[in-house]
Design an enzyme around this catalytic site. Structure first.
Site, PDB file in Angstrom:
ATOM      1  N   ASP A 258      -7.238  19.736  74.045  1.00 45.94           N
ATOM      2  CA  ASP A 258      -5.806  19.866  73.792  1.00 45.94           C
ATOM      3  C   ASP A 258      -5.589  20.508  72.429  1.00 45.94           C
ATOM      4  OD1 ASP A 258      -3.003  19.309  74.383  1.00 45.94           O
ATOM      5  OD2 ASP A 258      -3.112  17.829  72.772  1.00 45.94           O
ATOM      6  N   GLU A 263      -5.823  27.317  66.479  1.00 52.25           N
ATOM      7  CA  GLU A 263      -4.603  27.232  67.315  1.00 52.25           C
ATOM      8  C   GLU A 263      -3.336  27.725  66.606  1.00 52.25           C
ATOM      9  OE1 GLU A 263      -4.817  22.909  68.014  1.00 52.25           O
ATOM     10  OE2 GLU A 263      -2.861  22.724  67.072  1.00 52.25           O
ATOM     11  N   HIS A 295      -1.922  21.557  72.693  1.00 49.48           N
ATOM     12  CA  HIS A 295      -1.537  20.494  71.744  1.00 49.48           C
ATOM     13  C   HIS A 295      -0.297  19.737  72.238  1.00 49.48           C
ATOM     14  CE1 HIS A 295      -2.288  19.383  67.297  1.00 49.48           C
ATOM     15  NE2 HIS A 295      -1.713  18.361  67.912  1.00 49.48           N
TER      16      HIS A 295
END
Ligand code: NAD
Length: 329
Positions: A258, A263, A295
């Site tokens: 996740d 990111e 996320h």
């Protein structure tokens, strides 16, 4: 007191505005992330409310301090995106939301395990195309398997409780033992033993200097062939290139993430019409046994309500000089 909310998405506005009915603060929402290019927007504000996407490095903190900002109010539990020595040097008060819903993240980690194991995400796509063949969808019973938990704090403990219900054997690694996990039946072992015994490994420790790239080539080498790795902690806990090598060799049998080390600028944005420049990320997406989410483990109604309430309560406590449990600096 003027308050600037950075990286604000529609849901941040909705939940903070709702919680603000009890406080009446002057909130200004900026959709942009706080970074060296946008830091000028903070001029005239006493408080900046920040998310994990905001860059609170030494340069940004220096500018914030010059502009008169006094309080950095993090609407996250993790604070690895804040240069804490620099924040201390400039005399900021820094607070966070230490525990908004351990259930949100722990339940999501379990969701990744179930989807990856039983290929639910792949079955969904097949059935939409009227392909009802089962070939390639076989999973394994979780019952009787060994699950290793790295980090047995608030989220790790909830994850431990849920997994206990599946009838698995629980191993844990954490420098601080959690007696609640031990009561459930979790046995603390060395990292090497956890690696060598676990069928599934889930990461629930914070990203620190010690845990950066904890899961690297050497760690993967010590794991069982075909192990499933779940990361809802922070991307930097794993070395993505080592994960790719282990997926290619078959050492890593399944990967659910996740979070991703790079990111920033990727997650939380709609890039569906863009060319993704990160080749490592795109390579990870090509594996049939990899499940990536952007996320979202924290993203539940209860967690967002709690985050908004604690974020505003932190501002009230800052004003009154009452900050305690949520205070970092
Ligand atoms: P916590 O502080 O309650 O627990 C963290 C545990 O990790 C503690 O028990 C600590 O002793 C342990 N730990 C520290 N260093 C370790 C190490 N080297 N090896 C093993 N364990 C170690 O935190 P929490 O609320 O359970 O959250 C854990 C992490 O989850 C956060 O730091 C954050 O990075 C991540 N998180 C992710 C999301 C998401 O949406 N994906 C949301 C919230 C939190």
């Amino acid at each position: 007191m003027k308050i600037a909310v950075f990286s604000s998405q529609s849901f941040d506005k909705r939940f903070l505005t709702l919680a603000n009915q009890n406080y009446g603060y002057d909130l200004t929402f900026f959709e942009v992330e706080l970074n060296p290019k946008t830091v000028a927007l903070a001029k005239g504000f006493t408080v900046v409310v920040c998310f994990v996407t905001d860059q609170l490095n030494a340069d940004v903190l220096h500018s914030l301090s010059e502009q008169g900002v006094k309080f950095i109010d993090l609407r996250s539990a993790g604070f690895n995106h804040v240069d804490m020595p620099a924040a201390r040097q400039y005399g900021f008060t820094v607070a966070r939301v230490p525990a908004y819903s351990p259930y949100a993240v722990a339940e999501f980690a379990v969701g990744l395990i179930l989807s990856l194991n039983r290929k639910i995400h792949r079955a969904y796509e097949r059935v939409r195309e009227h392909n009802f063949a089962l070939e390639g969808l076989m999973g394994f019973d979780l019952h009787g398997k060994t699950v290793g938990i790295i980090g047995t704090g608030k989220i790790g403990e909830v994850f431990c409780r849920i997994m206990h219900g599946f009838g698995v054997k629980l191993l844990g690694y954490d420098p601080v033992k959690n007696p609640n996990c031990q009561k459930i039946g979790l046995r603390y072992v060395s990292l090497d033993e956890l690696y060598s015994q676990s069928d599934i490994i889930s990461l629930h420790c914070p990203l620190t200097k010690e845990t950066h790239h904890l899961i690297n080539a050497a760690a993967l080498e010590k794991m069982k062939t075909g192990v499933m790795l779940i990361n809802t902690g922070r991307g930097g806990l794993t070395d993505a290139k080592a994960l790719i090598a282990a997926l290619k060799s078959g050492k890593l049998g399944a990967l659910g993430i996740d979070v991703y080390e790079e990111e920033e600028g990727l997650f939380f944005h709609d890039l569906s019409s863009e060319i993704i420049q990160d080749d490592t990320f795109v390579r990870l997406q090509t594996f049939p046994n990899v499940l990536i989410t952007g996320h979202q483990a924290f993203f539940t109604l209860e967690a967002l309500t709690h985050i908004a309430e604690t974020t505003l309560k932190n501002i009230q406590d800052f004003e009154r000089g009452n900050l305690k449990e949520t205070l970092l600096l």
